[in-house]
Design a protein around this motif. Structure first.
Motif, PDB file in Angstrom:
ATOM      1  N   LEU A 152       0.842  -1.203   0.000  1.00  0.00           N
ATOM      2  CA  LEU A 152       0.000   0.000   0.000  1.00  0.00           C
ATOM      3  C   LEU A 152       0.875   1.251   0.000  1.00  0.00           C
ATOM      4  CD1 LEU A 152      -2.523  -1.275   2.687  1.00  0.00           C
ATOM      5  CD2 LEU A 152      -2.911  -1.162   0.217  1.00  0.00           C
ATOM      6  N   PRO A 153       0.310   2.370  -0.486  1.00  0.00           N
ATOM      7  CA  PRO A 153       1.121   3.601  -0.576  1.00  0.00           C
ATOM      8  C   PRO A 153       1.396   4.238   0.787  1.00  0.00           C
ATOM      9  CG  PRO A 153      -1.141   4.009  -1.278  1.00  0.00           C
ATOM     10  CD  PRO A 153      -1.035   2.532  -1.040  1.00  0.00           C
ATOM     11  N   GLY A 154       2.316   5.185   0.802  1.00  0.00           N
ATOM     12  CA  GLY A 154       2.621   5.956   2.016  1.00  0.00           C
ATOM     13  C   GLY A 154       3.092   5.043   3.132  1.00  0.00           C
ATOM     14  N   LEU A 155       2.528   5.252   4.327  1.00  0.00           N
ATOM     15  CA  LEU A 155       2.921   4.434   5.471  1.00  0.00           C
ATOM     16  C   LEU A 155       1.911   3.337   5.764  1.00  0.00           C
ATOM     17  CD1 LEU A 155       4.354   7.220   7.807  1.00  0.00           C
ATOM     18  CD2 LEU A 155       5.553   5.678   6.247  1.00  0.00           C
ATOM     19  N   ASP A 156       0.957   3.151   4.825  1.00  0.00           N
ATOM     20  CA  ASP A 156      -0.097   2.165   5.073  1.00  0.00           C
ATOM     21  C   ASP A 156       0.434   0.742   5.155  1.00  0.00           C
ATOM     22  OD1 ASP A 156      -1.693   4.343   5.019  1.00  0.00           O
ATOM     23  OD2 ASP A 156      -2.746   3.855   3.158  1.00  0.00           O
ATOM     24  N   PHE A 157       1.525   0.458   4.424  1.00  0.00           N
ATOM     25  CA  PHE A 157       2.068  -0.901   4.523  1.00  0.00           C
ATOM     26  C   PHE A 157       2.648  -1.142   5.911  1.00  0.00           C
ATOM     27  CE2 PHE A 157       5.328  -4.122   4.499  1.00  0.00           C
ATOM     28  CZ  PHE A 157       4.693  -5.172   3.861  1.00  0.00           C
ATOM     29  N   HIS A 158       3.405  -0.171   6.411  1.00  0.00           N
ATOM     30  CA  HIS A 158       3.989  -0.329   7.759  1.00  0.00           C
ATOM     31  C   HIS A 158       2.896  -0.611   8.796  1.00  0.00           C
ATOM     32  CE1 HIS A 158       7.594   1.452   5.952  1.00  0.00           C
ATOM     33  NE2 HIS A 158       8.263   1.050   7.023  1.00  0.00           N
ATOM     34  N   ILE A 159       1.837   0.205   8.734  1.00  0.00           N
ATOM     35  CA  ILE A 159       0.749   0.036   9.706  1.00  0.00           C
ATOM     36  C   ILE A 159       0.065  -1.310   9.499  1.00  0.00           C
ATOM     37  CG2 ILE A 159      -1.461   0.969  10.493  1.00  0.00           C
ATOM     38  CD1 ILE A 159      -0.434   3.737   9.463  1.00  0.00           C
ATOM     39  N   GLY A 160      -0.196  -1.629   8.240  1.00  0.00           N
ATOM     40  CA  GLY A 160      -0.890  -2.874   7.921  1.00  0.00           C
ATOM     41  C   GLY A 160      -0.113  -4.095   8.387  1.00  0.00           C
ATOM     42  N   PHE A 161       1.186  -4.088   8.091  1.00  0.00           N
ATOM     43  CA  PHE A 161       2.030  -5.233   8.442  1.00  0.00           C
ATOM     44  C   PHE A 161       2.110  -5.385   9.963  1.00  0.00           C
ATOM     45  CE2 PHE A 161       6.289  -6.955   9.424  1.00  0.00           C
ATOM     46  CZ  PHE A 161       6.190  -8.168   8.777  1.00  0.00           C
ATOM     47  N   LEU A 162       2.402  -4.260  10.661  1.00  0.00           N
ATOM     48  CA  LEU A 162       2.543  -4.322  12.116  1.00  0.00           C
ATOM     49  C   LEU A 162       1.194  -4.613  12.778  1.00  0.00           C
ATOM     50  CD1 LEU A 162       5.111  -1.441  12.480  1.00  0.00           C
ATOM     51  CD2 LEU A 162       5.505  -3.838  13.104  1.00  0.00           C
ATOM     52  N   GLY A 163       0.105  -4.098  12.183  1.00  0.00           N
ATOM     53  CA  GLY A 163      -1.236  -4.382  12.718  1.00  0.00           C
ATOM     54  C   GLY A 163      -1.509  -5.880  12.731  1.00  0.00           C
ATOM     55  N   CYS A 164      -1.135  -6.570  11.650  1.00  0.00           N
ATOM     56  CA  CYS A 164      -1.294  -8.031  11.600  1.00  0.00           C
ATOM     57  C   CYS A 164      -0.509  -8.694  12.726  1.00  0.00           C
ATOM     58  CB  CYS A 164      -0.791  -8.596  10.272  1.00  0.00           C
ATOM     59  SG  CYS A 164      -1.792  -8.150   8.888  1.00  0.00           S
ATOM     60  N   LEU A 165       0.733  -8.249  12.904  1.00  0.00           N
ATOM     61  CA  LEU A 165       1.565  -8.874  13.943  1.00  0.00           C
ATOM     62  C   LEU A 165       0.977  -8.625  15.330  1.00  0.00           C
ATOM     63  CD1 LEU A 165       5.273  -8.297  12.821  1.00  0.00           C
ATOM     64  CD2 LEU A 165       3.565  -9.857  11.926  1.00  0.00           C
ATOM     65  N   TYR A 166       0.522  -7.378  15.580  1.00  0.00           N
ATOM     66  CA  TYR A 166      -0.101  -7.067  16.879  1.00  0.00           C
ATOM     67  C   TYR A 166      -1.297  -7.991  17.135  1.00  0.00           C
ATOM     68  CZ  TYR A 166       2.304  -2.752  18.379  1.00  0.00           C
ATOM     69  OH  TYR A 166       3.215  -1.841  18.838  1.00  0.00           O
ATOM     70  N   ALA A 167      -2.033  -8.317  16.062  1.00  0.00           N
ATOM     71  CA  ALA A 167      -3.216  -9.169  16.203  1.00  0.00           C
ATOM     72  C   ALA A 167      -2.842 -10.639  16.350  1.00  0.00           C
ATOM     73  CB  ALA A 167      -4.139  -8.978  14.996  1.00  0.00           C
ATOM     74  N   GLY A 168      -1.544 -10.947  16.245  1.00  0.00           N
ATOM     75  CA  GLY A 168      -1.108 -12.341  16.305  1.00  0.00           C
ATOM     76  C   GLY A 168      -1.371 -13.070  15.000  1.00  0.00           C
ATOM     77  N   ASP A 179      -5.082 -19.334   2.119  1.00  0.00           N
ATOM     78  CA  ASP A 179      -6.434 -19.205   2.637  1.00  0.00           C
ATOM     79  C   ASP A 179      -6.595 -18.052   3.640  1.00  0.00           C
ATOM     80  OD1 ASP A 179      -9.070 -19.818   3.071  1.00  0.00           O
ATOM     81  OD2 ASP A 179      -8.649 -21.344   4.598  1.00  0.00           O
ATOM     82  N   PRO A 180      -6.428 -16.816   3.184  1.00  0.00           N
ATOM     83  CA  PRO A 180      -6.455 -15.673   4.109  1.00  0.00           C
ATOM     84  C   PRO A 180      -7.873 -15.342   4.570  1.00  0.00           C
ATOM     85  CG  PRO A 180      -6.308 -14.885   1.856  1.00  0.00           C
ATOM     86  CD  PRO A 180      -6.258 -16.390   1.781  1.00  0.00           C
ATOM     87  N   CYS A 181      -7.988 -14.665   5.733  1.00  0.00           N
ATOM     88  CA  CYS A 181      -9.307 -14.226   6.200  1.00  0.00           C
ATOM     89  C   CYS A 181      -9.585 -12.807   5.748  1.00  0.00           C
ATOM     90  CB  CYS A 181      -9.411 -14.334   7.717  1.00  0.00           C
ATOM     91  SG  CYS A 181      -8.425 -13.123   8.609  1.00  0.00           S
ATOM     92  N   ALA A 182      -8.558 -12.048   5.393  1.00  0.00           N
ATOM     93  CA  ALA A 182      -8.783 -10.643   5.043  1.00  0.00           C
ATOM     94  C   ALA A 182      -7.702 -10.139   4.100  1.00  0.00           C
ATOM     95  CB  ALA A 182      -8.792  -9.780   6.313  1.00  0.00           C
ATOM     96  N   VAL A 183      -8.057  -9.073   3.368  1.00  0.00           N
ATOM     97  CA  VAL A 183      -7.110  -8.336   2.546  1.00  0.00           C
ATOM     98  C   VAL A 183      -7.127  -6.900   3.039  1.00  0.00           C
ATOM     99  CG1 VAL A 183      -6.517  -7.549   0.225  1.00  0.00           C
ATOM    100  CG2 VAL A 183      -7.636  -9.751   0.534  1.00  0.00           C
ATOM    101  N   LEU A 184      -5.974  -6.295   3.212  1.00  0.00           N
ATOM    102  CA  LEU A 184      -5.929  -4.912   3.673  1.00  0.00           C
ATOM    103  C   LEU A 184      -5.979  -3.947   2.486  1.00  0.00           C
ATOM    104  CD1 LEU A 184      -3.271  -5.064   6.534  1.00  0.00           C
ATOM    105  CD2 LEU A 184      -5.749  -5.434   6.632  1.00  0.00           C
TER     106      LEU A 184
END
Lengths: 604, 91
Positions: free
Chosen positions: A89-105, A137-142
């Motif tokens: 994703l553009p800007g800083l959205d990838f950083h947030i998206g990637f780390l958000g997944c990790l925070y969620a386990g 088999d993902p549950c979501a796409v960001l």
């Protein structure tokens, strides 16, 4: 490996940040420590736009909050261990998206950006994406915003939820138990790194939280990346080197990072160079072609105005490192106060998270000629005769905590220095296997040397790359599967590619791919990219390349010129020689011109 | 082969081209004189056949360890002519 149990914490974990002097054990622990430490208000990540102006900056506290907000939303639709597609994703959205997944386990699955609202027209990218989804088999796409989520084409990925990274209206999720304990467990899976393999056959490397941290701490130490260092990257985030450079390395080293989209660099490499010039102590990583692109695209008269004296480490990796490229760049940007020892050639692969070896910060580049015929017999013999030699660049010593064995793939015996064999790696960055492929994983990720099959001794990742060790430096000579066997001797396609490219100005600095012709049909085929369209020039060029290749490879030679960017490559930038051969054979890749030493209707 | 006719590189190229084309079942015109013979499929075996033919044709005795594979037609012809011009060793 498919069960969600893979992300059950395997040992006692704690949600407290590591104390001073202790290494973080996971990426999330590193961010928590940074957000609670003295650097909490200093920018950790900045995104630049296409002209190099700042789009957005986040400090550790802000990044932590954004990741928590996304994690809370993800936990409403899934649980720890579920896979989430994270596009570039553009800007800083990838950083947030990637780390958000990790925070969620959850397990992040980085993929190239794609058009979510696009309809019809099956592109290779969409096919690859659906193949990845079929595999994990993902549950979501960001996606970036709620608007993007609402507009997304539900038919593109049936059964998958579209989740916005940005949650501006969401309250601070203080109540939620975030980060999930698995985010602090080094043995839990952090992401699937999809690597080469054809469209229908994607392979996701299971990268654990501990792999990321251990591997990039080794990079940090080899290249002396400090809290005062700025990492400037245009690499795609879904690429192993891009993810490690722009997301993992800054968090484990305390450095800050400035990112831009790959398209920004490709459109105008000056944006990258100016971003480097703007910082005080700079680390970058890029493949070999990027340095050529800078020389070709930044006019000589503009170079003096860019001060590159603050550039301390320029890792050159992910494709074969060419001494000529580095010399040419250093020469061209001497005016900009660039020093050749800034180059740190390296070797790595997704199966080992990334790094295996890298030349330490500001060490002179090691390049030497090795006798071509001796290399064909598996021996690395230095030679002073440059015409009979192949110039190879040392990819540095093996990084701290990593062990490399050069192995005879047939006998599984370790080989001596200056003998060519397959490179095997024993490293804390060695990943858990390919997602859902136990058999292939055991073969690639748990190789043992002859005589140690029954012991608890080290097991290795088989890289499939051939090379040798000389003077403590690791040299790469080619891919095992790509080796051309002619008259019982091994030749490396890189040789044929290099001489083809050098044979005519129409091919200068272009990419090439060489592979053996059909088994019953001895010989070698070489495809070279070109921007030239004049048929007469091309006819001369393919003949010149054919003769040049025939001089180094004693076999029948066919040369094809194709338009720029047509040679298929993996997401990590490696030439897909087999795919190229297949496309040429099937007529999918029509040549602009061709030449063959043995004329048989030009059959590839 | 008349002894009065001087062996020129051009003549040798034409002779080699003719023999090679027969051996490889290729049209003589398709044998580019600047391409190493190995690229046409000449290995050590076919190379020794070629060397034998050359010796019968013009008397050139190339050293037996010499393989023509790495040479182009032009280079091979130059080698043959150079060999013919060397003073003969008396035995």
């Amino acid at each position: 490996m498919r069960s969600t149990a893979v992300n059950t914490p395997t040992e006692a974990t704690t949600t407290t940040a590591p104390g001073p002097g202790r290494e973080p054990r996971t990426l999330v622990a590193a961010l928590l420590a940074r957000a609670a430490g003295p650097d909490a208000n200093r920018p950790v990540v900045t995104a630049l736009d296409a002209s190099g102006d700042t789009l957005e900056t986040l400090n550790p506290v802000e990044l932590d909050l954004c990741a928590r907000q996304l994690a809370a939303a993800l936990r409403e639709i899934g649980t720890a261990g579920d896979r989430v597609i994270v596009p570039a994703l553009p800007g800083l959205d990838f950083h947030i998206g990637f780390l958000g997944c990790l925070y969620a386990g959850m397990i992040a699955v980085p993929v190239p950006a794609f058009r979510t609202a696009a309809r019809g027209g099956t592109t290779t990218r969409a096919e690859r994406l659906s193949a990845i989804c079929g595999d994990c088999d993902p549950c979501a796409v960001l996606v970036s915003t709620q608007e993007d989520a609402d507009e997304a084409d539900a038919e593109l990925l049936p059964g998958v939820r579209w989740i916005a990274v940005r949650r501006p209206d969401r309250p601070r999720p203080d109540g939620a138990a975030l980060p999930d304990p698995v985010a602090l467990d080094p043995a839990a899976t952090a992401l699937l790194q999809y690597t080469s393999g054809s469209t229908g056959d994607p392979r996701g490397v299971v990268v654990r939280h501990g792999n990321l941290v251990a591997n990039q701490i080794a990079m940090r130490d080899a290249c002396e990346v400090e809290p005062t260092t700025t990492i400037v990257s245009w690499l795609p985030f879904f690429h192993d080197m891009g993810l490690c450079t722009a997301v993992v390395l800054p968090l484990v080293s305390g450095a800050s990072t400035v990112t831009m989209e790959p398209a920004t660099f490709v459109r105008d490499p000056r944006v990258w160079l100016r971003a480097i010039a703007a910082e005080d102590d700079v680390f970058t990583a890029a493949p070999d072609f990027a340095y050529d692109m800078c020389v070709n695209r930044v006019p000589a008269e503009e170079r003096a105005a860019i001060d590159l004296s603050t550039w301390r480490v320029a890792v050159n990796g992910s494709e074969p490192v060419r001494a000529a490229t580095q010399r040419r760049f250093a020469e061209a940007f001497r005016l900009s106060l660039f020093r050749e020892e800034v180059f740190s050639p390296g070797f790595g692969l997704a199966e080992c998270t990334l790094l295996v070896s890298v030349s330490p910060s500001l060490e002179p580049v090691v390049a030497a000629y090795y006798d071509r015929d001796a290399l064909a017999e598996g021996k690395a013999v230095p030679t002073a005769d440059t015409a009979a030699g192949v110039e190879l660049v040392g990819c540095g010593p093996v990084a701290d905590g990593i062990r490399v064995a050069v192995v005879d793939p047939a006998t599984r015996q370790a080989l001596a220095d200056r003998v060519v064999g397959e490179i095997w790696v024993d490293s804390p960055g060695n990943c858990g296997g390919y997602w859902g492929r136990e058999e292939e994983s055991a073969e690639v990720f748990a190789a043992r040397l002859a005589g140690t099959e029954d012991t608890t001794g080290p097991s290795y990742v088989r890289t499939g790359d051939l090379g040798f060790v000389d003077g403590g430096q690791l040299f790469i000579t080619g891919r095992i599967k790509d080796v051309l066997i002619i008259g019982g001797e091994n030749y490396f396609p890189q040789d044929a590619e290099a001489v083809a490219v050098a044979a005519h100005p129409a091919f200068a600095q272009q990419r090439a791919a060489a592979w053996p012709l059909h088994e019953d049909d001895r010989g070698v085929a070489v495809v070279v990219e070109t921007t030239v369209r004049d048929p007469e020039v091309l006819a001369t060029a393919v003949r010149a390349a054919g003769i040049a290749v025939a001089k180094v490879l004693p076999t029948a030679v066919s040369v094809y010129a194709v338009p720029r960017n047509k040679v298929p490559r993996t997401t990590s930038g490696k030439i897909r020689r087999r795919a190229c051969a297949e496309q040429m054979r099937s007529g999918q890749l029509p040549p602009l011109a061709q030449w063959s030493s043995v004329r048989k209707d030009g059959a590839a | 082969m008349s002894v009065t006719q001087e062996i020129t590189p051009e003549l040798v190229v034409e002779r080699l081209r003719h023999v090679l084309a027969e051996m490889l079942e290729m049209a003589p015109a398709d044998l580019d004189a600047d391409v190493p013979l190995s690229a046409f499929g000449i290995d050590s075996m076919t190379s020794s056949v070629l060397l034998g033919d050359l010796q019968k044709w013009c008397g050139a005795e190339l050293r037996t360890e010499a393989s023509l594979g790495g040479l182009s037609l032009t280079e091979a012809a130059d080698l043959v002519v150079a060999e013919l011009r060397q003073p003969r060793k008396e035995c």
